[in-house]
Design a protein around this motif. Structure first.
Motif, PDB file in Angstrom:
ATOM      1  N   VAL A  59       4.849  -9.538   0.983  1.00  0.00           N
ATOM      2  CA  VAL A  59       3.659  -8.927   1.573  1.00  0.00           C
ATOM      3  C   VAL A  59       3.784  -7.415   1.398  1.00  0.00           C
ATOM      4  O   VAL A  59       4.837  -6.844   1.687  1.00  0.00           O
ATOM      5  CB  VAL A  59       3.531  -9.248   3.082  1.00  0.00           C
ATOM      6  N   ILE A  60       2.713  -6.795   0.933  1.00  0.00           N
ATOM      7  CA  ILE A  60       2.642  -5.326   0.907  1.00  0.00           C
ATOM      8  C   ILE A  60       1.739  -4.911   2.059  1.00  0.00           C
ATOM      9  O   ILE A  60       0.602  -5.382   2.154  1.00  0.00           O
ATOM     10  CB  ILE A  60       2.075  -4.791  -0.417  1.00  0.00           C
ATOM     11  N   VAL A  61       2.244  -4.031   2.919  1.00  0.00           N
ATOM     12  CA  VAL A  61       1.473  -3.507   4.049  1.00  0.00           C
ATOM     13  C   VAL A  61       1.146  -2.049   3.755  1.00  0.00           C
ATOM     14  O   VAL A  61       2.050  -1.218   3.647  1.00  0.00           O
ATOM     15  CB  VAL A  61       2.261  -3.630   5.373  1.00  0.00           C
ATOM     16  N   TRP A  62      -0.146  -1.778   3.604  1.00  0.00           N
ATOM     17  CA  TRP A  62      -0.598  -0.405   3.335  1.00  0.00           C
ATOM     18  C   TRP A  62      -0.909   0.280   4.656  1.00  0.00           C
ATOM     19  O   TRP A  62      -1.747  -0.189   5.418  1.00  0.00           O
ATOM     20  CB  TRP A  62      -1.854  -0.417   2.462  1.00  0.00           C
ATOM     21  N   PRO A  63      -0.269   1.415   4.945  1.00  0.00           N
ATOM     22  CA  PRO A  63      -0.509   2.098   6.220  1.00  0.00           C
ATOM     23  C   PRO A  63      -1.845   2.832   6.243  1.00  0.00           C
ATOM     24  O   PRO A  63      -2.512   2.987   5.222  1.00  0.00           O
ATOM     25  CB  PRO A  63       0.658   3.081   6.324  1.00  0.00           C
ATOM     26  N   ASP A  64      -2.192   3.295   7.417  1.00  0.00           N
ATOM     27  CA  ASP A  64      -3.400   4.092   7.595  1.00  0.00           C
ATOM     28  C   ASP A  64      -3.124   5.541   7.194  1.00  0.00           C
ATOM     29  O   ASP A  64      -2.071   5.849   6.628  1.00  0.00           O
ATOM     30  CB  ASP A  64      -3.910   3.971   9.036  1.00  0.00           C
ATOM     31  N   TYR A  84       8.779 -13.539   5.684  1.00  0.00           N
ATOM     32  CA  TYR A  84       8.206 -12.813   4.549  1.00  0.00           C
ATOM     33  C   TYR A  84       9.085 -11.635   4.146  1.00  0.00           C
ATOM     34  O   TYR A  84       9.737 -11.017   4.987  1.00  0.00           O
ATOM     35  CB  TYR A  84       6.803 -12.295   4.892  1.00  0.00           C
ATOM     36  N   ALA A  85       9.059 -11.310   2.857  1.00  0.00           N
ATOM     37  CA  ALA A  85       9.686 -10.098   2.341  1.00  0.00           C
ATOM     38  C   ALA A  85       8.588  -9.035   2.345  1.00  0.00           C
ATOM     39  O   ALA A  85       7.580  -9.185   1.649  1.00  0.00           O
ATOM     40  CB  ALA A  85      10.212 -10.335   0.930  1.00  0.00           C
ATOM     41  N   VAL A  86       8.755  -7.984   3.142  1.00  0.00           N
ATOM     42  CA  VAL A  86       7.667  -7.046   3.421  1.00  0.00           C
ATOM     43  C   VAL A  86       8.002  -5.642   2.926  1.00  0.00           C
ATOM     44  O   VAL A  86       9.052  -5.082   3.253  1.00  0.00           O
ATOM     45  CB  VAL A  86       7.361  -7.001   4.937  1.00  0.00           C
ATOM     46  N   LEU A  87       7.069  -5.076   2.171  1.00  0.00           N
ATOM     47  CA  LEU A  87       7.189  -3.709   1.674  1.00  0.00           C
ATOM     48  C   LEU A  87       6.089  -2.862   2.304  1.00  0.00           C
ATOM     49  O   LEU A  87       4.908  -3.230   2.250  1.00  0.00           O
ATOM     50  CB  LEU A  87       7.036  -3.674   0.144  1.00  0.00           C
ATOM     51  N   VAL A  88       6.488  -1.731   2.892  1.00  0.00           N
ATOM     52  CA  VAL A  88       5.521  -0.756   3.415  1.00  0.00           C
ATOM     53  C   VAL A  88       5.758   0.542   2.635  1.00  0.00           C
ATOM     54  O   VAL A  88       6.722   1.257   2.884  1.00  0.00           O
ATOM     55  CB  VAL A  88       5.692  -0.488   4.925  1.00  0.00           C
TER      56      VAL A  88
END
Length: 176
Positions: A59-64, A84-88
């Motif tokens: 999962v890619i999490v795009w910040p505000d 999940y393997a999560v990239l921010v």
């Protein structure tokens, strides 16, 4: 508006309570690290967290507009605890390493708003697409990412449109 003592107290209590949230049921042990990812424009700093064992969907999490900060690290940990393997990523890496805004930054402050809006405006659709491709490629190179499963992407506020560009750029990898 200035932050009154009462508003600050209420805000502080809310943040304090949020940190006391219990772990998710059956939460996996996770491994986290700060990472650097090569892109066509340089090196992006990012936060990567994943279950300690096995390979998992990414999962890619795009910040505000406030960028990569503790709140997004906490959200990523909760997702990772759920498998999940999560990239921010820090979307503003071209201009500034994270943190790109100070704790408690306020859009009501004109200088802060102007600085943040300038950073946000620098992220053209072409840049968002190119970065998405680089981050997806980096994730696919991680042994903890299950490449047989499609990735997801989510974004907050200005990160929302980036999710759509990521999905359009690499539709065979982004499934949600």
């Amino acid at each position: 508006d200035a932050l009154s003592r009462r508003r600050f107290g209420a805000w502080s209590a809310g943040v304090g309570l949020a940190t006391l949230l219990p772990r998710a049921a059956n939460a996996a042990a996770v491994t986290e690290r700060e990472v650097e990812i090569k892109t066509s424009a340089g090196t992006a700093d990012a936060f990567f967290v994943h279950p300690a064992e096995g390979a998992h969907p990414a999962v890619i999490v795009w910040p505000d507009i406030f960028g990569l900060r503790p709140a997004f690290r906490q959200m990523a940990r909760r997702l990772a605890e759920s498998g999940y393997a999560v990239l921010v990523p820090n979307p503003f890496y071209r201009s500034k390493r994270a943190p790109t805004s100070p704790p408690g930054a306020d859009l009501q402050d004109e200088a802060m708003r102007n600085m943040l809006m300038s950073l946000a405006r620098s992220l053209t659709p072409e840049i968002q697409t190119s970065d998405s491709e680089a981050f997806i490629g980096w994730l696919d190179g991680q042994k903890v990412v299950d490449r047989k499963r499609r990735m997801a992407t989510t974004g907050y506020c200005m990160g929302g449109p980036i999710t759509m560009r990521a999905a359009a750029a690499v539709p065979e990898r982004i499934g949600a």
